[in-house]
Design an enzyme around this catalytic site. Sequence first.
Site, PDB file in Angstrom:
ATOM      1  N   ARG A  27      52.676  30.769  32.251  1.00  9.84           N
ATOM      2  CA  ARG A  27      52.796  31.568  33.462  1.00  9.84           C
ATOM      3  C   ARG A  27      53.095  33.010  33.081  1.00  9.84           C
ATOM      4  O   ARG A  27      53.494  33.364  32.199  1.00  9.84           O
ATOM      5  CB  ARG A  27      53.941  30.766  34.246  1.00  9.84           C
ATOM      6  CG  ARG A  27      53.954  29.486  34.562  1.00  9.84           C
ATOM      7  CD  ARG A  27      54.031  28.916  36.029  1.00  9.84           C
ATOM      8  NE  ARG A  27      53.530  27.897  36.460  1.00  9.84           N
ATOM      9  CZ  ARG A  27      53.310  27.390  37.705  1.00  9.84           C
ATOM     10  NH1 ARG A  27      53.352  28.357  38.478  1.00  9.84           N
ATOM     11  NH2 ARG A  27      52.869  26.277  37.942  1.00  9.84           N
ATOM     12  N   LYS A  43      62.717  26.344  43.218  1.00 11.66           N
ATOM     13  CA  LYS A  43      62.382  25.178  44.011  1.00 11.66           C
ATOM     14  C   LYS A  43      63.642  24.540  44.408  1.00 11.66           C
ATOM     15  O   LYS A  43      63.836  23.849  45.181  1.00 11.66           O
ATOM     16  CB  LYS A  43      61.643  24.334  42.979  1.00 11.66           C
ATOM     17  CG  LYS A  43      60.284  24.864  42.860  1.00 11.66           C
ATOM     18  CD  LYS A  43      59.372  25.215  43.937  1.00 11.66           C
ATOM     19  CE  LYS A  43      57.986  25.553  43.929  1.00 11.66           C
ATOM     20  NZ  LYS A  43      57.166  25.515  42.799  1.00 11.66           N
ATOM     21  N   ARG A  99      57.889  21.325  35.214  1.00  9.09           N
ATOM     22  CA  ARG A  99      58.885  20.538  35.746  1.00  9.09           C
ATOM     23  C   ARG A  99      58.956  19.196  35.530  1.00  9.09           C
ATOM     24  O   ARG A  99      57.917  18.573  35.516  1.00  9.09           O
ATOM     25  CB  ARG A  99      58.812  20.581  37.367  1.00  9.09           C
ATOM     26  CG  ARG A  99      59.145  22.119  37.892  1.00  9.09           C
ATOM     27  CD  ARG A  99      58.893  22.017  39.493  1.00  9.09           C
ATOM     28  NE  ARG A  99      57.727  22.168  39.529  1.00  9.09           N
ATOM     29  CZ  ARG A  99      57.079  20.968  40.083  1.00  9.09           C
ATOM     30  NH1 ARG A  99      57.752  19.891  40.440  1.00  9.09           N
ATOM     31  NH2 ARG A  99      55.754  21.093  40.640  1.00  9.09           N
ATOM     32  N   ASP A 134      54.298  31.117  47.341  1.00  9.80           N
ATOM     33  CA  ASP A 134      54.906  30.043  46.723  1.00  9.80           C
ATOM     34  C   ASP A 134      55.848  29.190  47.710  1.00  9.80           C
ATOM     35  O   ASP A 134      55.858  27.945  48.158  1.00  9.80           O
ATOM     36  CB  ASP A 134      55.698  29.904  45.539  1.00  9.80           C
ATOM     37  CG  ASP A 134      55.795  28.642  44.784  1.00  9.80           C
ATOM     38  OD1 ASP A 134      54.756  27.894  44.822  1.00  9.80           O
ATOM     39  OD2 ASP A 134      56.925  28.330  44.208  1.00  9.80           O
ATOM     40  N   SER A 147      51.417  22.305  43.724  1.00  8.96           N
ATOM     41  CA  SER A 147      51.489  23.005  42.407  1.00  8.96           C
ATOM     42  C   SER A 147      50.142  23.054  41.819  1.00  8.96           C
ATOM     43  O   SER A 147      49.405  22.182  41.540  1.00  8.96           O
ATOM     44  CB  SER A 147      52.657  22.628  41.379  1.00  8.96           C
ATOM     45  OG  SER A 147      53.910  22.456  42.005  1.00  8.96           O
ATOM     46  N   TYR A 159      62.714  25.932  31.181  1.00  3.58           N
ATOM     47  CA  TYR A 159      61.242  26.079  31.887  1.00  3.58           C
ATOM     48  C   TYR A 159      61.441  26.510  33.282  1.00  3.58           C
ATOM     49  O   TYR A 159      62.240  25.715  34.030  1.00  3.58           O
ATOM     50  CB  TYR A 159      60.355  24.707  31.665  1.00  3.58           C
ATOM     51  CG  TYR A 159      59.144  25.037  32.466  1.00  3.58           C
ATOM     52  CD1 TYR A 159      58.135  25.842  32.524  1.00  3.58           C
ATOM     53  CD2 TYR A 159      59.068  24.367  33.916  1.00  3.58           C
ATOM     54  CE1 TYR A 159      57.238  26.207  33.332  1.00  3.58           C
ATOM     55  CE2 TYR A 159      58.228  24.760  34.743  1.00  3.58           C
ATOM     56  CZ  TYR A 159      57.233  25.760  34.739  1.00  3.58           C
ATOM     57  OH  TYR A 159      56.298  25.828  35.517  1.00  3.58           O
ATOM     58  N   HIS A 196      56.905  24.553  50.866  1.00  2.01           N
ATOM     59  CA  HIS A 196      56.143  25.179  49.714  1.00  2.01           C
ATOM     60  C   HIS A 196      54.858  25.997  49.967  1.00  2.01           C
ATOM     61  O   HIS A 196      53.722  25.124  50.150  1.00  2.01           O
ATOM     62  CB  HIS A 196      55.802  23.783  48.934  1.00  2.01           C
ATOM     63  CG  HIS A 196      55.153  24.159  47.266  1.00  2.01           C
ATOM     64  ND1 HIS A 196      54.488  23.155  46.982  1.00  2.01           N
ATOM     65  CD2 HIS A 196      55.321  25.155  46.778  1.00  2.01           C
ATOM     66  CE1 HIS A 196      54.295  23.375  45.597  1.00  2.01           C
ATOM     67  NE2 HIS A 196      54.849  24.748  45.528  1.00  2.01           N
ATOM     68  N   CYS A 245      47.343  24.517  42.701  1.00  3.41           N
ATOM     69  CA  CYS A 245      46.107  24.119  43.726  1.00  3.41           C
ATOM     70  C   CYS A 245      45.579  25.429  44.321  1.00  3.41           C
ATOM     71  O   CYS A 245      45.084  25.169  45.181  1.00  3.41           O
ATOM     72  CB  CYS A 245      46.592  22.895  44.489  1.00  3.41           C
ATOM     73  SG  CYS A 245      46.833  21.299  43.654  1.00  3.41           S
TER      74      CYS A 245
HETATM   75  P1  GTP Z   1      52.111  26.808  41.742  1.00  2.00           P
HETATM   76  O1  GTP Z   1      52.528  28.125  41.235  1.00  2.00           O
HETATM   77  O2  GTP Z   1      52.238  25.760  40.704  1.00  2.00           O
HETATM   78  O3  GTP Z   1      52.598  26.372  43.057  1.00  2.00           O
HETATM   79  O4  GTP Z   1      50.464  26.863  42.134  1.00  2.00           O
HETATM   80  P2  GTP Z   1      49.735  27.328  43.068  1.00  2.00           P
HETATM   81  O5  GTP Z   1      49.306  26.644  44.135  1.00  2.00           O
HETATM   82  O6  GTP Z   1      50.051  28.974  43.364  1.00  2.00           O
HETATM   83  O7  GTP Z   1      48.292  27.599  42.187  1.00  2.00           O
HETATM   84  P3  GTP Z   1      47.204  29.038  41.541  1.00  2.00           P
HETATM   85  O8  GTP Z   1      46.790  29.832  42.613  1.00  2.00           O
HETATM   86  O9  GTP Z   1      47.971  29.363  40.563  1.00  2.00           O
HETATM   87  O10 GTP Z   1      46.017  28.217  41.164  1.00  2.00           O
HETATM   88  C1  GTP Z   1      46.054  27.033  40.214  1.00  2.00           C
HETATM   89  C2  GTP Z   1      44.354  26.990  39.598  1.00  2.00           C
HETATM   90  O11 GTP Z   1      43.642  26.565  40.491  1.00  2.00           O
HETATM   91  C3  GTP Z   1      44.135  28.109  38.593  1.00  2.00           C
HETATM   92  O12 GTP Z   1      43.755  27.629  37.227  1.00  2.00           O
HETATM   93  C4  GTP Z   1      43.131  28.538  39.589  1.00  2.00           C
HETATM   94  O13 GTP Z   1      42.017  29.210  38.660  1.00  2.00           O
HETATM   95  C5  GTP Z   1      42.500  27.328  40.167  1.00  2.00           C
HETATM   96  N1  GTP Z   1      42.055  27.755  41.704  1.00  2.00           N
HETATM   97  C6  GTP Z   1      42.709  28.518  42.533  1.00  2.00           C
HETATM   98  N2  GTP Z   1      41.956  28.875  43.666  1.00  2.00           N
HETATM   99  C7  GTP Z   1      40.861  28.017  43.488  1.00  2.00           C
HETATM  100  C8  GTP Z   1      39.571  27.613  44.219  1.00  2.00           C
HETATM  101  O14 GTP Z   1      39.450  28.332  45.238  1.00  2.00           O
HETATM  102  N3  GTP Z   1      38.539  27.016  43.705  1.00  2.00           N
HETATM  103  C9  GTP Z   1      38.739  26.596  42.557  1.00  2.00           C
HETATM  104  N4  GTP Z   1      37.696  25.699  41.965  1.00  2.00           N
HETATM  105  N5  GTP Z   1      39.903  26.676  41.723  1.00  2.00           N
HETATM  106  C10 GTP Z   1      40.887  27.276  41.919  1.00  2.00           C
HETATM  107  C1  SPV Z   2      55.079  24.738  41.065  1.00  2.00           C
HETATM  108  O1  SPV Z   2      55.299  23.949  40.033  1.00  2.00           O
HETATM  109  O2  SPV Z   2      54.911  24.411  42.209  1.00  2.00           O
HETATM  110  C2  SPV Z   2      55.533  26.224  40.744  1.00  2.00           C
HETATM  111  C3  SPV Z   2      55.946  26.530  39.382  1.00  2.00           C
HETATM  112  O3  SPV Z   2      55.465  26.887  41.409  1.00  2.00           O
HETATM  113  S1  SPV Z   2      57.749  26.056  39.232  1.00  2.00           S
HETATM  114  O4  SPV Z   2      58.400  27.142  39.418  1.00  2.00           O
HETATM  115  O5  SPV Z   2      57.765  25.587  37.730  1.00  2.00           O
HETATM  116  O6  SPV Z   2      58.187  24.885  40.011  1.00  2.00           O
HETATM  117 MN    MN Z   3      54.793  25.917  43.522  1.00  2.00          MN
END
Ligand code: GTP
Ligand code: SPV
Ligand code: MN
Length: 593
Positions: free
Chosen positions: A376, A207, A70, A278, A249, A198, A227, A251
Site C-alpha cells: 500500500r 476501519k 486485515r 474508502d 476491499s 498492519y 465503506h 475492488c
Molecule cells: P481498498 O483500499 O482495499 O478498500 O480497495 P479499493 O476498493 O480502493 O480498490 P483499488 O481501487 O485499490 O483497486 C484494487 C485493484 O483492482 C487494483 O489492483 C486495481 O488495479 C484493480 N482495478 C481497479 N479498477 C479496476 C477496473 O475498473 N477494472 C479492472 N479490471 N481492475 C480494476
Molecule cells: C480495506 O481492506 O478495505 C482497506 C485497507 O481499505 S485497510 O485499511 O487495511 O482495511
Molecule cells: Mn477499504
Amino acid sequence: MKFTHMKLHEWVKKMAEMCRPDRIVWIDGSEEEKARLEKEAFATDELIQLNQKKMPGSVFHRTAANDVARTEHLTYICTSHKADAGPTNNWLPPKTGYAKAKAIFKNAMKGRTMYVIPFSMGPVGSPFSKIGVELTDSIYVVLNMRIMTTIGAPVLKILGGDGEFTKCLHSKADLDINRRLILHFPEDNTIWSVGSGYGGNVLLGKKCLSLRIASYLGYQEGWMAEHMLIMGVEKPNGHVVYIAAAFPSACGKTNLAMLVPPKGLAKKGYKIWTVGDDIAWMRIDTDGGLWAINPETGFFGVAPGTNSKTNPNAVATIKSNTIFTNVLLKPDKTVWWEGADGPVPSRGIDWRGRPWKPGLTDENGEVIKAAHPNSRFTAPIMQCPTASFRLKHHHGVPISAIIFGGRRAHVAPLVYESFNWQHGVYVGATMASERTAAQYGAEGEVRRDPMAMLPFCGYNMGDYFRHWLRMGKNMQTPPKIFNVNWFRTDSEGRFLWPGYGENLRVLEWIADRCEKTAEAIKTPIGYTPTPRSLDLTGLKLPAGNLDKLLSIDKEAWEKEMDQHEEFFKQFGKTLPTELKQELSNQRSRFKKV
Ligand code: GTP
Ligand code: SPV
Ligand code: MN
C-alpha cells in the site's frame, strides 16, 4: 503538556500501567515532531528513507511477513448480548475480550515509547466529526495517522476538559499471529488492537472507528457510516453529480474515485472530483437529501496495478510525502511493484526483505512477487490533482447516486439500476464478490458482502438492513441505487470490460439516469442501458462484448437467488420482511420472462 481533560489523563495513565512503556509522548502534529520521529525510525530501521531527490518526503516500511492484511478471523465485536453483534461478526463478551487482550497487552510496551495521538475524523470542530485518541507503540502508526487524519494540538483543544472521544489502544506486542486481537467495544466507545502492525488492524481511526464504531453510532443517531468512495462527476454543462460507491476491499474504489476521463468523453467536457476513496459518513440534511463527508484526509491505497495508465492521479499523488508499505525497494532507494511504471527492475529487495530479481521462484515453483499483492501507499488527499474543493465543507456533498459493485466473473452485468430505494437495499444486501488479497483467506472465493460492509459493520447486520430501509423512508429525495461489475470475464477468463478510466462511460449513464435523460431497458433485476445509451466513442470494444456484459442469464440468476435466500436465513427474525418481499418479487419477475 497541560492536562485539563482528567478522564483522558486517567485513561492514559491506566493503560500505561498495563503496557508499561518506558516513556509517554504526546503527539502535537508539528513538522518538527514529524522530523524527529522519522529520524528515530530511520535509526532503528523501522522506516527507510527513500531517495529524497526522486521521492521527496517519502519513506518505506515493511511489516512482518505474517502481518500484511486485515485479519478478519481475529476481529471481534464485544457487546453484552451476542445478538447485538449478529450472525456475521465474531463475538466475545466484553469481559472476556478485555481479559484476553489484557494478557497480551501486559508489559507489551517495555523498552518502548507510548505515543498518545489525539485525532479527528472529519474536519476539526465540524458537528459531523468524531474524535479519538490512539495510544500506540509504533512510529509507523503515528506517521500514518498524521496523513490519514487530523492529529495533535488542534484536536486536544476541541476536546477541551470533558469532550467525548473513542479510546483506542494499540500495541504491536510481539507480532505473533496467535497473540493478535482486534477488539471493538461499542458500548464503551473503545477499541483494543494488539499483535499487529498492519494498516487496517492498527490505524484505529480507519476501519475500526470510522466504520465499525461509527456504524453502531450511526444506527443509534440516525446517520450512516459506509465503506464507500465519494466522487463528483462534472458534466459538460458544469453541473456536478456526486456519487458514493461501495465496493469490497481491493475492488476499485481508489481507482474510480480519481479516474481520468477517456479521450472520447473528455472532449465533451467531463471532469472528475475526488472527495474520498474508502469511507463515507452520510446524513440527511435540511433539504431532505443525503449528504456525505469523507472523514479521512489521506489515501491508504493498493499499490500493485497502480501506474500512469491505470491511475495517473494516484501516481501524481504519491510523488512525495508518501509512506510505502511492503513494496520492492530498488538499489537507488526508489520503489516498484507489479504493474508499476517503468521497466521491471533487474534487482531489489522484496517485501519480505530478501534479495529479488525477476523470475525467481519459490520451493513450489511459483513466481516470487516483488511487492505483496496488498502492498500500500499512504498519501495526503490534498496532493491528488482532482481533490475536490468541497473536502473542507462541513456538510460535504449531496449524493445523487449510490453504486454497489463487486468482483464477479459471471452473473452480474456491467451496470443496472434498482427500481427504487427498497429494491436497491435488497441489491446491496445480496451483493457478492470474489475474495482479494486485502484480507486473509482463500483468494477468488465468492462470498456475500452486503454493501461491502461484511467485515466492517459494528452491529447486527439484520438491524443494519433495517437502518438502510429507515433512512430511505426519512429522505424526501433518496439517491438512486445502482449496481456495477467491472470484472465480468469471457470463457477464457479475460475481462470483457477495459475498466479504469473507461468506467466513466458507465458513470455518464448513471448520472444521466439521475437526471432522467438516459434510455434503459426494464429487466427482472432492474434497468439496464440500451446499447446506444452508453457512449462508447473512441472505445475499441471487441464485437459482442457489450451484449455479453449486459446479458442476464436467467438460470444463473435463479441459482443466485437461491443463494440470496440461503444467505438471508442466518438473520432469522432480524431480517426485515421487506428484503424477503423483494427477493420474492424478483423471482416472480423472472418467472414471467
Ligand atoms: P481498498 O483500499 O482495499 O478498500 O480497495 P479499493 O476498493 O480502493 O480498490 P483499488 O481501487 O485499490 O483497486 C484494487 C485493484 O483492482 C487494483 O489492483 C486495481 O488495479 C484493480 N482495478 C481497479 N479498477 C479496476 C477496473 O475498473 N477494472 C479492472 N479490471 N481492475 C480494476
Ligand atoms: C480495506 O481492506 O478495505 C482497506 C485497507 O481499505 S485497510 O485499511 O487495511 O482495511
Ligand atoms: Mn477499504
